[in-house]
Motif scaffolding. Structure first.
Motif, PDB file in Angstrom:
ATOM      1  N   LEU A  79       1.725   7.139  -6.694  1.00  0.00           N
ATOM      2  CA  LEU A  79       0.732   8.163  -7.013  1.00  0.00           C
ATOM      3  C   LEU A  79       1.197   9.553  -6.616  1.00  0.00           C
ATOM      4  O   LEU A  79       0.921  10.533  -7.308  1.00  0.00           O
ATOM      5  CB  LEU A  79      -0.588   7.853  -6.313  1.00  0.00           C
ATOM      6  CG  LEU A  79      -1.321   6.599  -6.782  1.00  0.00           C
ATOM      7  CD1 LEU A  79      -2.514   6.317  -5.891  1.00  0.00           C
ATOM      8  CD2 LEU A  79      -1.753   6.751  -8.220  1.00  0.00           C
ATOM      9  N   VAL A  80       1.914   9.659  -5.515  1.00  0.00           N
ATOM     10  CA  VAL A  80       2.317  10.961  -4.985  1.00  0.00           C
ATOM     11  C   VAL A  80       3.456  11.575  -5.792  1.00  0.00           C
ATOM     12  O   VAL A  80       3.447  12.783  -6.068  1.00  0.00           O
ATOM     13  CB  VAL A  80       2.710  10.836  -3.497  1.00  0.00           C
ATOM     14  CG1 VAL A  80       3.409  12.083  -2.991  1.00  0.00           C
ATOM     15  CG2 VAL A  80       1.481  10.535  -2.660  1.00  0.00           C
ATOM     16  N   ILE A  81       4.435  10.792  -6.177  1.00  0.00           N
ATOM     17  CA  ILE A  81       5.615  11.324  -6.859  1.00  0.00           C
ATOM     18  C   ILE A  81       5.256  12.068  -8.148  1.00  0.00           C
ATOM     19  O   ILE A  81       5.714  13.195  -8.346  1.00  0.00           O
ATOM     20  CB  ILE A  81       6.660  10.215  -7.095  1.00  0.00           C
ATOM     21  CG1 ILE A  81       7.265   9.814  -5.745  1.00  0.00           C
ATOM     22  CG2 ILE A  81       7.737  10.666  -8.061  1.00  0.00           C
ATOM     23  CD1 ILE A  81       8.184   8.617  -5.817  1.00  0.00           C
ATOM     24  N   PRO A  82       4.445  11.510  -9.038  1.00  0.00           N
ATOM     25  CA  PRO A  82       4.097  12.278 -10.251  1.00  0.00           C
ATOM     26  C   PRO A  82       3.355  13.577  -9.948  1.00  0.00           C
ATOM     27  O   PRO A  82       3.575  14.588 -10.613  1.00  0.00           O
ATOM     28  CB  PRO A  82       3.209  11.328 -11.053  1.00  0.00           C
ATOM     29  CG  PRO A  82       3.530   9.975 -10.540  1.00  0.00           C
ATOM     30  CD  PRO A  82       3.917  10.155  -9.110  1.00  0.00           C
ATOM     31  N   VAL A  83       2.509  13.570  -8.937  1.00  0.00           N
ATOM     32  CA  VAL A  83       1.773  14.789  -8.585  1.00  0.00           C
ATOM     33  C   VAL A  83       2.739  15.861  -8.091  1.00  0.00           C
ATOM     34  O   VAL A  83       2.637  17.040  -8.461  1.00  0.00           O
ATOM     35  CB  VAL A  83       0.686  14.486  -7.523  1.00  0.00           C
ATOM     36  CG1 VAL A  83       0.072  15.758  -6.971  1.00  0.00           C
ATOM     37  CG2 VAL A  83      -0.376  13.579  -8.115  1.00  0.00           C
ATOM     38  N   VAL A  84       3.704  15.468  -7.266  1.00  0.00           N
ATOM     39  CA  VAL A  84       4.687  16.425  -6.750  1.00  0.00           C
ATOM     40  C   VAL A  84       5.544  16.974  -7.889  1.00  0.00           C
ATOM     41  O   VAL A  84       5.802  18.178  -7.963  1.00  0.00           O
ATOM     42  CB  VAL A  84       5.554  15.763  -5.655  1.00  0.00           C
ATOM     43  CG1 VAL A  84       6.736  16.638  -5.285  1.00  0.00           C
ATOM     44  CG2 VAL A  84       4.712  15.450  -4.432  1.00  0.00           C
TER      45      VAL A  84
ATOM     46  N   TYR B  10       0.827  -1.201   0.000  1.00  0.00           N
ATOM     47  CA  TYR B  10       0.000   0.000   0.000  1.00  0.00           C
ATOM     48  C   TYR B  10       0.863   1.253   0.000  1.00  0.00           C
ATOM     49  O   TYR B  10       0.565   2.218  -0.695  1.00  0.00           O
ATOM     50  CB  TYR B  10      -0.936   0.028   1.216  1.00  0.00           C
ATOM     51  CG  TYR B  10      -2.017  -1.007   1.182  1.00  0.00           C
ATOM     52  CD1 TYR B  10      -2.737  -1.273   0.023  1.00  0.00           C
ATOM     53  CD2 TYR B  10      -2.341  -1.742   2.321  1.00  0.00           C
ATOM     54  CE1 TYR B  10      -3.734  -2.230  -0.012  1.00  0.00           C
ATOM     55  CE2 TYR B  10      -3.338  -2.701   2.294  1.00  0.00           C
ATOM     56  CZ  TYR B  10      -4.029  -2.931   1.130  1.00  0.00           C
ATOM     57  OH  TYR B  10      -5.019  -3.876   1.114  1.00  0.00           O
ATOM     58  N   LEU B  11       1.950   1.243   0.769  1.00  0.00           N
ATOM     59  CA  LEU B  11       2.842   2.394   0.802  1.00  0.00           C
ATOM     60  C   LEU B  11       3.513   2.618  -0.548  1.00  0.00           C
ATOM     61  O   LEU B  11       3.640   3.758  -1.005  1.00  0.00           O
ATOM     62  CB  LEU B  11       3.898   2.224   1.896  1.00  0.00           C
ATOM     63  CG  LEU B  11       3.398   2.366   3.323  1.00  0.00           C
ATOM     64  CD1 LEU B  11       4.523   2.070   4.302  1.00  0.00           C
ATOM     65  CD2 LEU B  11       2.842   3.756   3.563  1.00  0.00           C
ATOM     66  N   ARG B  12       3.951   1.542  -1.199  1.00  0.00           N
ATOM     67  CA  ARG B  12       4.562   1.666  -2.517  1.00  0.00           C
ATOM     68  C   ARG B  12       3.573   2.250  -3.524  1.00  0.00           C
ATOM     69  O   ARG B  12       3.913   3.132  -4.321  1.00  0.00           O
ATOM     70  CB  ARG B  12       5.062   0.311  -3.017  1.00  0.00           C
ATOM     71  CG  ARG B  12       6.512   0.084  -2.668  1.00  0.00           C
ATOM     72  CD  ARG B  12       7.023  -1.179  -3.312  1.00  0.00           C
ATOM     73  NE  ARG B  12       6.986  -2.208  -2.279  1.00  0.00           N
ATOM     74  CZ  ARG B  12       6.525  -3.426  -2.425  1.00  0.00           C
ATOM     75  NH1 ARG B  12       6.075  -3.834  -3.575  1.00  0.00           N
ATOM     76  NH2 ARG B  12       6.526  -4.266  -1.422  1.00  0.00           N
TER      77      ARG B  12
END
Length: 76
Positions: free
Chosen positions: A62-67, A55-57
């Motif tokens: 998902l978070v990295i592309p948004v950042v 779940y963390l991976r």
């Protein structure tokens, strides 16, 4: 074999999926976390940790592309 994963404070325990035994732990202050299939208690706890790592991976993917997108928008 199925195991219930229970938690009290920061301690995780895996017990065989027996409702009477689980009730005794719940009455003793433990909280139900999950039910997993494994061959023994140690494997049940490892399986739970593996599930949370997935779940963390997925969250990081998902978070990295948004950042990166937000950073590029702010820098231009």
């Amino acid at each position: 074999m199925d195991f219930y994963i229970l938690k009290k404070h920061e301690k995780l325990v895996a017990i065989p999926a027996d409702e009477q035994n689980c009730k005794e732990y719940l009455d003793d202050g433990y909280f139900y976390v999950d039910k997993v299939a494994a061959c023994n208690e140690k494997s049940a706890l490892k399986r739970l940790n593996g599930r949370h790592n997935r779940y963390l991976r997925a969250l990081w993917l998902l978070v990295i592309p948004v950042v990166i997108y937000a950073w590029r928008q702010l820098s231009h």
